[in-house]
Design an enzyme around this catalytic site. Structure first.
Site, short mmCIF file in Angstrom:
data_model
loop_
_atom_site.label_atom_id
_atom_site.label_comp_id
_atom_site.label_asym_id
_atom_site.label_seq_id
_atom_site.Cartn_x
_atom_site.Cartn_y
_atom_site.Cartn_z
N GLU A 129 -3.10 1.26 12.64
CA GLU A 129 -3.04 -0.11 12.10
C GLU A 129 -3.66 -0.21 10.71
O GLU A 129 -3.15 -0.92 9.84
CB GLU A 129 -3.77 -1.06 13.07
CG GLU A 129 -3.73 -2.52 12.68
CD GLU A 129 -2.33 -3.10 12.74
OE1 GLU A 129 -1.77 -3.32 11.65
OE2 GLU A 129 -1.79 -3.33 13.82
N ASP A 201 1.29 4.36 -3.19
CA ASP A 201 0.56 3.85 -2.02
C ASP A 201 1.42 2.81 -1.27
O ASP A 201 1.54 2.84 -0.05
CB ASP A 201 -0.76 3.23 -2.49
CG ASP A 201 -1.55 2.61 -1.36
OD1 ASP A 201 -2.05 3.37 -0.51
OD2 ASP A 201 -1.65 1.37 -1.30
N LYS A 205 3.20 2.87 2.65
CA LYS A 205 3.07 1.79 3.64
C LYS A 205 4.43 1.23 4.06
O LYS A 205 4.66 0.98 5.24
CB LYS A 205 2.18 0.68 3.07
CG LYS A 205 0.73 1.14 2.86
CD LYS A 205 -0.06 0.16 1.99
CE LYS A 205 -1.50 0.61 1.78
NZ LYS A 205 -2.19 -0.12 0.70
N GLY A 302 -10.79 -2.84 1.56
CA GLY A 302 -12.20 -3.23 1.70
C GLY A 302 -12.76 -2.72 3.02
O GLY A 302 -12.03 -2.46 3.98
#
Ligand code: HSE
Length: 437
Positions: A129, A201, A205, A302
């Protein structure tokens, strides 16, 4: 019930966040999982850093193999990143019968097929996830929440760094390089920032989401990838004047001819919610035939937002661990022996509309020559603006928006336009997505 033992490989931003959140919310998480999740081991090269955060709460080592081979560990959490040592460790953990939770999008986009097959052979779970859109539970939504739907397309702002750069360029009129340095300082960028700004990147995804949405193998080699480095503040401003905002989108679409898989700067109508996602935030729109368009928004990077996804996977594994592997949620949503071989379309076959910017000599007949080439390629213009040059030169910039056409046709038209003597620079193109169908 016996606690589940985990070993964390890599105590960087996400590893540290995972440790902290597990410690802070451990009791509540255990009430959900039905058992305690205990960090038994942590491996990292920087032992001093680990000691400061972990203290005596877990066994600390600088040898990750001690974790992947330890019979007392149930789940290995791989947060090292990269495609060499991380791959070796994940395969080793699987070979030792351990479940794996990872945030490693690059590894899964490139080697997912091999890793998922190894996990399947051993009857263990690989959960990821945190690999897509940080804290947004988009994998869960695609794999489970939307399982009734035939998904038609996904469009996502899935790289926070690129979105931060575009937002700052638009809001503050800053130049690209200035903002990139700022993004790196803030710690959002990948170890290699070219992954962020060149769209790689985001390509990792969207590859993973495409596989889950359409029940196809993971095919990173098929993504068309274009980054944001060539965009100018002028393009961002002209797009605004025309009612659009430029975003780096990952797009995957099911068409009659096959599946589109692409990452590139995209003009989106300002009135769409996703066009207003600013800064490092991520957002993904998924269109399903039954549900319609759905939007998922949140922090895409983050420490704690990404830890939120890592821990959701840990809880899932804790809950599913005892289920017969045949009755678990399949890794790519579809049963592994029922994946389809739907062809992936080349960019030439993609159909969309375009923003074109060109510099021309300001004299009679120029526009006629350009529009003739577009007409010859069956391309219809939907809007146009002309911008005077800032200096005293006889050149002007022309910005055109087209109706939908084939990439092959726009390529031919651009070639024709660039060969005109009155056109003084390369034609710059940005694709447009209305996101309304
Ligand atoms: N570099 C990534 C981003 C981090 O900026 O979105 C999360 O994958």
């Amino acid at each position: 019930m016996k606690p589940i033992h985990i070993g964390i490989l890599g105590l960087g931003t996400v590893g540290g966040g995972t440790f902290t959140v597990l410690k802070r919310n451990g009791e509540e998480i255990a009430r959900r999982a039905g058992r305690k999740i205990v960090v038994k081991m942590v491996a990292d090269k920087d032992l001093k850093k680990v000691r400061e955060l972990v203290g005596n709460d877990a066994i600390i080592t600088d040898n990750a193999h001690e974790v992947t081979c330890n019979p007392d560990i149930d789940i290995v959490v791989e947060l090292i990143g990269g495609q060499t040592i991380a791959k070796e460790l994940i395969l080793e953990a699987i070979a030792h019968g351990k479940h794996v939770v990872t945030a490693n999008k690059a590894l899964l986009a490139n080697h997912g097929t091999e890793i998922f097959a190894a996990a399947r052979a051993k009857g263990v779970i690989v959960a990821f996830e945190a690999a897509v859109a940080g804290g947004i539970p988009i994998i869960k939504a695609l794999r489970e929440g939307l399982t009734a739907n035939r998904i038609t397309w996904i469009a996502g702002i899935i790289n926070g760094t690129a979105n931060f750069i575009l937002s700052e360029m638009r809001e503050k009129g800053l130049a690209f390089n200035e903002v990139l340095a700022q993004a790196q300082k803030l710690g959002y960028a990948e170890a290699d920032p070219t992954y962020d700004i060149e769209g790689i990147d985001a390509a990792h995804k969207i590859t993973l989401m495409s596989a889950i949405a359409f029940g196809i193998p993971v095919q990173f080699d098929k993504v068309y990838t274009e980054g944001i480095t060539k965009l100018t503040s002028e393009d961002i401003q002209y797009a605004e004047e025309l009612g659009y905002r430029i975003k780096l989108l990952g797009i995957t679409k099911r068409t009659e001819k096959g599946i589109e898989l692409r990452v590139h700067p995209t003009l989106i109508p300002i009135k769409r919610l996703i066009a207003n996602v600013e800064g490092v935030m991520n957002a993904v729109v998924v269109k399903g035939d039954a549900v319609g368009a759905t939007l998922y928004y949140g922090a895409g990077a983050g420490a704690e937002p990404t830890a939120s996804s890592v821990i959701a996977d840990l809880v899932d594994v804790a809950r599913m661990q005892t289920a017969d592997p045949m009755h678990r949620v399949p890794t790519l949503s579809f049963q592994p022996d029922l994946l389809s071989d739907t062809p992936m379309l080349s960019m030439d076959d993609v159909e969309t509309s375009y923003y074109l910017r060109m510099q021309v000599v300001d004299k009679p007949g120029v526009m006629a020559e350009i529009t003739r080439i577009l007409a010859d390629n069956h391309i219809s213009i939907s809007a146009m603006i002309q911008k005077e040059a800032s200096d005293d030169s006889d050149k002007v910039s022309i910005i055109m928006l087209t109706h939908t056409t084939l990439e092959r046709s726009i390529n031919a038209a651009i070639k024709g336009i660039e060969s005109l003597p009155v056109v003084t620079n390369q034609v710059f193109r940005i694709r447009i997505e209305e996101l309304n169908k």
